[in-house]
Design an enzyme around this catalytic site. Structure first.
Site, PDB file in Angstrom:
ATOM      1  N   TYR A 158     -36.195  43.366 -33.023  1.00 51.43           N
ATOM      2  CA  TYR A 158     -35.836  43.932 -34.334  1.00 51.43           C
ATOM      3  C   TYR A 158     -36.593  45.252 -34.565  1.00 51.43           C
ATOM      4  O   TYR A 158     -36.010  46.251 -34.991  1.00 51.43           O
ATOM      5  CB  TYR A 158     -36.176  42.911 -35.415  1.00 51.43           C
ATOM      6  CG  TYR A 158     -35.863  43.340 -36.828  1.00 51.43           C
ATOM      7  CD1 TYR A 158     -34.546  43.402 -37.292  1.00 51.43           C
ATOM      8  CD2 TYR A 158     -36.879  43.675 -37.725  1.00 51.43           C
ATOM      9  CE1 TYR A 158     -34.260  43.775 -38.598  1.00 51.43           C
ATOM     10  CE2 TYR A 158     -36.609  44.055 -39.035  1.00 51.43           C
ATOM     11  CZ  TYR A 158     -35.296  44.106 -39.467  1.00 51.43           C
ATOM     12  OH  TYR A 158     -35.010  44.478 -40.764  1.00 51.43           O
ATOM     13  N   LYS A 162     -35.189  49.089 -35.185  1.00 55.16           N
ATOM     14  CA  LYS A 162     -35.497  49.854 -36.396  1.00 55.16           C
ATOM     15  C   LYS A 162     -36.302  51.121 -36.083  1.00 55.16           C
ATOM     16  O   LYS A 162     -36.206  52.113 -36.807  1.00 55.16           O
ATOM     17  CB  LYS A 162     -36.240  48.959 -37.391  1.00 55.16           C
ATOM     18  CG  LYS A 162     -35.361  47.829 -37.963  1.00 55.16           C
ATOM     19  CD  LYS A 162     -34.169  48.389 -38.717  1.00 55.16           C
ATOM     20  CE  LYS A 162     -33.385  47.340 -39.463  1.00 55.16           C
ATOM     21  NZ  LYS A 162     -32.259  47.887 -40.251  1.00 55.16           N
TER      22      LYS A 162
HETATM   23  P1  NAD Z   1     -28.740  40.715 -45.767  1.00 55.16           P
HETATM   24  O1  NAD Z   1     -28.698  39.829 -44.581  1.00 55.16           O
HETATM   25  O2  NAD Z   1     -28.679  40.118 -47.122  1.00 55.16           O
HETATM   26  O3  NAD Z   1     -27.624  41.848 -45.672  1.00 55.16           O
HETATM   27  C1  NAD Z   1     -27.192  42.409 -44.469  1.00 55.16           C
HETATM   28  C2  NAD Z   1     -25.748  42.774 -44.626  1.00 55.16           C
HETATM   29  O4  NAD Z   1     -25.290  43.393 -43.408  1.00 55.16           O
HETATM   30  C3  NAD Z   1     -24.866  41.537 -44.869  1.00 55.16           C
HETATM   31  O5  NAD Z   1     -23.968  41.811 -45.924  1.00 55.16           O
HETATM   32  C4  NAD Z   1     -24.122  41.397 -43.550  1.00 55.16           C
HETATM   33  O6  NAD Z   1     -22.848  40.790 -43.678  1.00 55.16           O
HETATM   34  C5  NAD Z   1     -24.027  42.844 -43.106  1.00 55.16           C
HETATM   35  N1  NAD Z   1     -23.729  42.968 -41.686  1.00 55.16           N
HETATM   36  C6  NAD Z   1     -24.354  42.357 -40.649  1.00 55.16           C
HETATM   37  N2  NAD Z   1     -23.753  42.660 -39.491  1.00 55.16           N
HETATM   38  C7  NAD Z   1     -22.731  43.513 -39.807  1.00 55.16           C
HETATM   39  C8  NAD Z   1     -21.747  44.173 -39.041  1.00 55.16           C
HETATM   40  N3  NAD Z   1     -21.679  44.001 -37.724  1.00 55.16           N
HETATM   41  N4  NAD Z   1     -20.866  44.986 -39.672  1.00 55.16           N
HETATM   42  C9  NAD Z   1     -20.918  45.148 -41.019  1.00 55.16           C
HETATM   43  N5  NAD Z   1     -21.824  44.518 -41.804  1.00 55.16           N
HETATM   44  C10 NAD Z   1     -22.711  43.712 -41.194  1.00 55.16           C
HETATM   45  O7  NAD Z   1     -30.107  41.542 -45.602  1.00 55.16           O
HETATM   46  P2  NAD Z   1     -30.824  42.666 -46.487  1.00 55.16           P
HETATM   47  O8  NAD Z   1     -32.218  42.212 -46.678  1.00 55.16           O
HETATM   48  O9  NAD Z   1     -30.000  43.061 -47.653  1.00 55.16           O
HETATM   49  O10 NAD Z   1     -30.870  43.838 -45.407  1.00 55.16           O
HETATM   50  C11 NAD Z   1     -30.248  45.101 -45.552  1.00 55.16           C
HETATM   51  C12 NAD Z   1     -30.896  46.071 -44.597  1.00 55.16           C
HETATM   52  O11 NAD Z   1     -32.287  46.210 -44.926  1.00 55.16           O
HETATM   53  C13 NAD Z   1     -30.875  45.625 -43.120  1.00 55.16           C
HETATM   54  O12 NAD Z   1     -30.638  46.716 -42.294  1.00 55.16           O
HETATM   55  C14 NAD Z   1     -32.272  45.073 -42.915  1.00 55.16           C
HETATM   56  O13 NAD Z   1     -32.659  45.126 -41.554  1.00 55.16           O
HETATM   57  C15 NAD Z   1     -33.080  46.018 -43.789  1.00 55.16           C
HETATM   58  N6  NAD Z   1     -34.397  45.494 -44.174  1.00 55.16           N
HETATM   59  C16 NAD Z   1     -34.522  44.375 -44.937  1.00 55.16           C
HETATM   60  C17 NAD Z   1     -35.799  43.926 -45.284  1.00 55.16           C
HETATM   61  C18 NAD Z   1     -36.017  42.700 -46.133  1.00 55.16           C
HETATM   62  O14 NAD Z   1     -37.193  42.306 -46.300  1.00 55.16           O
HETATM   63  N7  NAD Z   1     -34.992  42.066 -46.683  1.00 55.16           N
HETATM   64  C19 NAD Z   1     -36.933  44.628 -44.841  1.00 55.16           C
HETATM   65  C20 NAD Z   1     -36.752  45.758 -44.068  1.00 55.16           C
HETATM   66  C21 NAD Z   1     -35.480  46.192 -43.741  1.00 55.16           C
END
Ligand code: NAD
Length: 250
Positions: A158, A162
């Site tokens: 991961y 990133k």
């Molecule tokens: P989440 O799992 O709630 O949302 C991720 C979204 O991406 C979902 O709606 C999913 O359906 C969509 N998705 C996944 N694969 C896909 C694909 N192939 N095509 C289109 N859509 C797709 O997670 P989140 O926490 O809202 O994460 C959003 C972003 O933030 C991500 O990139 C994640 O890596 C990043 N992030 C999250 C955190 C955290 O603590 N939640 C921290 C750092 C980074």
């Protein structure tokens, strides 16, 4: 309706829930027309409907494609071009989280995480860059992660995806600055969404103990940073990685 993004057209990937949904909602509240991407027709339509019900007069439409499917991404962007002749903001938010110690990480897991988080981000940025460079303006916002900057045990795959997003952001920022297209990344810390729902309580406590502000972030905290980077407030900001982490790294 008046707001920081009045009249702008934005595409938010993975916007069916979590940070993507909060960003699409915040953008609509600030006057943007939003193309809400998801893989499921039903989920994307439902999310778009919810935003339209919440924000009177909002113009939010589902745009269904899987960011890992090159053909589908190409088709979606050609539809955007045909329908709107341009795009002002792209938020590359779609992402997946898979954790494993390095000895346990499978080839399939590596491909899946890289496919969504890095290749998907690259593909969407590539098509958006063409539309934006032609118009002579635009903002691409890539959602990276704190672990892409600092790493984390058990998250090598991961974190690599990133970190790749950060390298992509910096390179595109240099390449596209002459065309007045800005490219920035957001590096969220520990944000309360479905993605981290499976983190056990004890581990959650330990992570929160390492956050100087003593609490998790919300999807809205990240969305607010995206508003800044998508709007004219950041018109002279490019090639930056904005941490939204409550002081996890200070
Ligand atoms: P989440 O799992 O709630 O949302 C991720 C979204 O991406 C979902 O709606 C999913 O359906 C969509 N998705 C996944 N694969 C896909 C694909 N192939 N095509 C289109 N859509 C797709 O997670 P989140 O926490 O809202 O994460 C959003 C972003 O933030 C991500 O990139 C994640 O890596 C990043 N992030 C999250 C955190 C955290 O603590 N939640 C921290 C750092 C980074």
């Amino acid at each position: 309706m008046s707001g920081l993004l009045d009249g702008k057209l934005a595409l938010v990937t993975g916007a069916g829930r979590g940070i993507g949904f909060a960003t699409a909602l915040a953008f609509a509240r600030n006057g943007a027309r939003v193309l809400l991407n998801g893989r499921s027709v039903e989920r994307a339509a439902e999310a778009a409907k919810l935003i339209c019900e919440t924000v009177p007069g909002a113009d939010v439409r589902p745009l269904v494609f899987d960011v890992t499917d090159s053909g589908a991404v190409k088709l979606a962007f050609s539809e955007v071009h045909k329908e709107y002749q341009g795009l002002d903001i792209l938020v590359n938010n779609a992402g997946v989280l898979k954790d494993a110690l390095v000895g346990m990480a499978s080839e399939q897991m590596f491909q899946e995480v890289m496919g969504v988080n890095l290749s998907g981000t690259f593909k969407c940025a590539q098509f958006a860059a063409r539309l934006m460079a032609r118009a002579g303006s635009g903002s691409i916002i890539n959602i990276s992660s704190i672990v892409g900057r600092y790493g984390n045990a058990g998250q090598s795959v991961y974190a690599a995806s990133k970190a790749g997003v950060i390298g992509l952001t910096l390179s595109l920022a240099k390449e596209l600055a002459p065309a007045n297209v800005r490219v920035n990344a957001i590096a969220p810390g520990f944000i309360e969404t479905d993605m981290i729902a499976s983190v056990p309580e004890e581990k959650r406590r330990a992570i929160i103990d390492g956050i100087k502000m003593g609490k998790m972030g919300t999807a809205e905290d990240v969305a607010n940073a995206a508003i800044f980077l998508g709007s004219e407030l950041s018109s002279y900001v490019t090639g930056q990685v904005l941490g939204v982490d409550g002081g996890m790294t200070i």
